[in-house]
Design an enzyme around this catalytic site. Structure first.
Site, PDB file in Angstrom:
ATOM      1  N   TYR A  53       0.848  -1.189   0.000  1.00 37.53           N
ATOM      2  CA  TYR A  53       0.000   0.000   0.000  1.00 37.53           C
ATOM      3  C   TYR A  53       0.883   1.239   0.000  1.00 37.53           C
ATOM      4  CZ  TYR A  53      -3.898  -3.133   1.107  1.00 37.53           C
ATOM      5  OH  TYR A  53      -4.843  -4.126   1.087  1.00 37.53           O
ATOM      6  N   HIS A 128      -0.693 -12.271   0.666  1.00 36.24           N
ATOM      7  CA  HIS A 128      -1.555 -11.301   0.005  1.00 36.24           C
ATOM      8  C   HIS A 128      -2.319 -11.861  -1.192  1.00 36.24           C
ATOM      9  CE1 HIS A 128      -1.870  -6.663  -0.690  1.00 36.24           C
ATOM     10  NE2 HIS A 128      -3.011  -7.275  -0.933  1.00 36.24           N
ATOM     11  N   SER A 208     -12.741  -4.136   0.321  1.00 39.41           N
ATOM     12  CA  SER A 208     -13.617  -3.318  -0.535  1.00 39.41           C
ATOM     13  C   SER A 208     -15.086  -3.667  -0.287  1.00 39.41           C
ATOM     14  CB  SER A 208     -13.272  -3.484  -2.013  1.00 39.41           C
ATOM     15  OG  SER A 208     -12.050  -2.881  -2.329  1.00 39.41           O
ATOM     16  N   LEU A 210     -17.540  -1.890   0.478  1.00 38.76           N
ATOM     17  CA  LEU A 210     -18.473  -0.896  -0.045  1.00 38.76           C
ATOM     18  C   LEU A 210     -18.325  -0.701  -1.551  1.00 38.76           C
ATOM     19  CD1 LEU A 210     -18.144   1.738   2.842  1.00 38.76           C
ATOM     20  CD2 LEU A 210     -19.821  -0.113   2.600  1.00 38.76           C
ATOM     21  N   GLY A 211     -17.523  -1.558  -2.182  1.00 34.40           N
ATOM     22  CA  GLY A 211     -17.384  -1.496  -3.625  1.00 34.40           C
ATOM     23  C   GLY A 211     -16.124  -0.848  -4.135  1.00 34.40           C
ATOM     24  N   GLY A 212     -15.230  -0.449  -3.224  1.00 28.68           N
ATOM     25  CA  GLY A 212     -13.973   0.153  -3.651  1.00 28.68           C
ATOM     26  C   GLY A 212     -13.990   1.667  -3.548  1.00 28.68           C
ATOM     27  N   ALA A 216     -17.699   3.530  -3.591  1.00 34.25           N
ATOM     28  CA  ALA A 216     -18.353   3.475  -2.277  1.00 34.25           C
ATOM     29  C   ALA A 216     -19.409   4.562  -2.100  1.00 34.25           C
ATOM     30  CB  ALA A 216     -17.308   3.571  -1.173  1.00 34.25           C
ATOM     31  N   GLY A 217     -19.104   5.771  -2.549  1.00 38.38           N
ATOM     32  CA  GLY A 217     -20.033   6.877  -2.363  1.00 38.38           C
ATOM     33  C   GLY A 217     -21.327   6.727  -3.128  1.00 38.38           C
TER      34      GLY A 217
END
Length: 286
Positions: A53, A128, A208, A210-212, A216-217
């Protein structure tokens, strides 16, 4: 916040994913530190990171160092915080992702993560992503060796199929404590892995959820059922999504990525949201 189990420790039912704080589009570090502190204040005790990351080639482990510093600077008690990191995925710095699941690399990567996190043993170390050039037994065998050597407290895997979950648990001598797979309203193909983890008592950590970052928003506008249930409860569709996951099995611990204090506070509130059986079924079918 209600708690769930990873290995033999209790963690908050909602975790924090650190990736958005360190890759492309990341905020300034002050906001990221504030996000970690907001999570800790809200009862989050599982923080997920990885050596991959980061954004640039010369900053491997950026997120590990950031998380370690933010936790160290927090004014409250952090003795129950479980920091989970991962090895075996790499970012050359050109935006791409590559793989190295060799025994030698994973052991070297773990040593580097130990140094960045500033601990004698990593709380949870996860392989990973499978490397098609390396036998899976070799990669998980390296994780087993790290566990036996006391360099990691718990062992996990990520992006794994049911067969590989069983194989990893066998290689680890029944000591596999977590599986981290993608799972969200848009990505439900990990249902078999979730069900297997529930059967075996292994923590399932949806990444993810919330969808990434980019989606997410818009979760509520993409999935009307989640928006409708959210309106009924006077909460966000994102809260409903996380509550829906939590209700699937007691082993589920979502790790929504966040880089703003307000979003992780909203996510944590999902742990207290109770959905009816009818609402759960409606969301399952959405």
């Amino acid at each position: 916040m209600q708690t769930r189990t990873v290995g033999d420790v209790q963690v908050g039912a909602i975790g924090l994913g650190g990736m958005p704080m360190s890759i492309e589009g990341r905020p300034d570090e002050q906001r990221s530190v504030a996000t970690v502190h907001a999570a800790l204040e809200a009862g989050v005790t599982l923080i997920d990171t990885a050596d991959a990351y980061h954004r640039d080639a010369d900053e491997v482990g950026h997120n590990e160092s950031l998380i370690a510093r933010a936790v160290a600077e927090y004014g409250g008690d952090t003795s129950d915080v479980l920091i989970a990191t991962k090895g075996g995925h790499l970012r050359p710095g050109d935006g791409s992702w590559t793989l190295n699941g060799s025994r030698e690399y994973l052991k070297k990567a773990c040593d580097a993560s130990l140094e960045r996190l500033g601990v004698e043993a990593i709380g949870l170390y996860q392989f990973h992503r499978p490397d098609p050039r390396v036998p899976y037994e070799e990669s998980v065998g390296a994780i087993r060796d790290l566990l036996d050597a006391g360099k990691i407290r718990f062992a996990g895997i990520s992006n794994a199929s049911p067969d590989r979950i069983r194989l990893a648990n066998e290689i680890l001598g029944g000591r596999l404590v977590s599986v981290q797979n993608q799972f969200s309203p848009a990505f439900r193909s990990s249902e078999p892995e979730l069900e297997l983890c529930a059967e075996l008592g292994i923590a399932f950590l949806p990444w993810s959820p919330l969808g990434g970052i980019s989606n997410a928003g818009a979760l509520g506008s993409r999935y009307a059922a989640f928006a409708d249930v959210a309106q009924t409860h006077g909460v966000s569709p994102q809260q409903v999504c996380l509550a829906w996951m939590l209700a699937k099995a007691p082993v589920v611990i979502p790790i929504p990525g966040s880089s703003r204090p307000e979003t992780i506070r909203d996510s944590v509130a999902a742990a207290e949201l109770k959905l009816s059986a009818e609402e759960q079924a409606r969301l399952d079918a959405a």
